[in-house]
Design a protein around this motif. Structure first.
Motif, PDB file in Angstrom:
ATOM      1  N   GLY A  29     -28.395  -2.093 -41.964  1.00 48.05           N
ATOM      2  CA  GLY A  29     -27.582  -2.702 -41.002  1.00 48.05           C
ATOM      3  C   GLY A  29     -28.108  -3.309 -40.122  1.00 48.05           C
ATOM      4  O   GLY A  29     -27.380  -4.345 -39.445  1.00 48.05           O
ATOM      5  N   GLU A  30     -29.434  -3.593 -39.921  1.00 53.65           N
ATOM      6  CA  GLU A  30     -30.389  -4.329 -39.128  1.00 53.65           C
ATOM      7  C   GLU A  30     -30.179  -5.730 -39.624  1.00 53.65           C
ATOM      8  O   GLU A  30     -30.199  -6.198 -40.870  1.00 53.65           O
ATOM      9  N   LYS A  31     -30.235  -6.677 -38.538  1.00 54.25           N
ATOM     10  CA  LYS A  31     -30.047  -8.201 -38.831  1.00 54.25           C
ATOM     11  C   LYS A  31     -31.561  -8.639 -38.613  1.00 54.25           C
ATOM     12  O   LYS A  31     -32.382  -8.419 -37.902  1.00 54.25           O
ATOM     13  N   ARG A  32     -31.801  -9.308 -39.711  1.00 53.04           N
ATOM     14  CA  ARG A  32     -33.258 -10.084 -39.936  1.00 53.04           C
ATOM     15  C   ARG A  32     -33.065 -11.344 -40.106  1.00 53.04           C
ATOM     16  O   ARG A  32     -32.288 -11.923 -40.818  1.00 53.04           O
ATOM     17  N   SER A  33     -34.268 -12.113 -39.754  1.00 48.49           N
ATOM     18  CA  SER A  33     -34.159 -13.450 -39.725  1.00 48.49           C
ATOM     19  C   SER A  33     -34.896 -13.998 -41.070  1.00 48.49           C
ATOM     20  O   SER A  33     -35.714 -13.200 -41.643  1.00 48.49           O
ATOM     21  N   TYR A  34     -34.445 -15.175 -41.576  1.00 51.84           N
ATOM     22  CA  TYR A  34     -34.969 -15.681 -42.729  1.00 51.84           C
ATOM     23  C   TYR A  34     -35.332 -17.261 -42.516  1.00 51.84           C
ATOM     24  O   TYR A  34     -34.610 -17.921 -41.773  1.00 51.84           O
ATOM     25  N   PHE A  35     -36.313 -17.722 -43.162  1.00 52.87           N
ATOM     26  CA  PHE A  35     -36.748 -19.062 -43.033  1.00 52.87           C
ATOM     27  C   PHE A  35     -36.952 -19.712 -44.399  1.00 52.87           C
ATOM     28  O   PHE A  35     -37.858 -19.043 -45.089  1.00 52.87           O
ATOM     29  N   SER A  36     -36.452 -20.432 -45.056  1.00 51.41           N
ATOM     30  CA  SER A  36     -36.653 -21.132 -46.096  1.00 51.41           C
ATOM     31  C   SER A  36     -36.976 -22.757 -46.212  1.00 51.41           C
ATOM     32  O   SER A  36     -36.320 -23.412 -45.396  1.00 51.41           O
TER      33      SER A  36
END
Length: 95
Positions: A29-36
């Protein structure tokens, strides 16, 4: 956008196309950042009885942060540097 660039078919490195960043919800349920980052690269020259390829492939690569593509523009030739998890940690112009 509206910018145009030419991909040199003789170039055997990565060509920067663009990027994406955001957040996703992990299983806990934790929000995590992504970078692509999106790049073009030449296809493998490997050939067999059942396989042959030519030209370029478009790839989506994971990045450590948005800093990786900070000063890049679509069409830039780039060298990519990876960490042990195959994420791009640094990118340099390849002139």
């Amino acid at each position: 956008m509206g910018e145009e660039f030419i991909v040199d078919t003789g170039y055997d490195g990565y060509v920067f196309l663009g990027w994406a960043k955001g957040q996703f919800e992990a299983e806990n349920g934790e929000k995590r950042s992504y970078f692509s980052m999106y790049v073009l690269s030449p296809v493998s020259t490997y050939q067999s009885e059942d396989y042959e390829a030519s030209g370029f492939k478009a790839e989506k690569k994971k990045c450590l942060s948005a800093d990786v593509w900070a000063d890049l523009h679509p069409g830039d030739r780039v060298r990519l540097f990876f960490d042990d998890k195959k994420r791009i940690v640094m990118c340099a112009l390849d002139q």
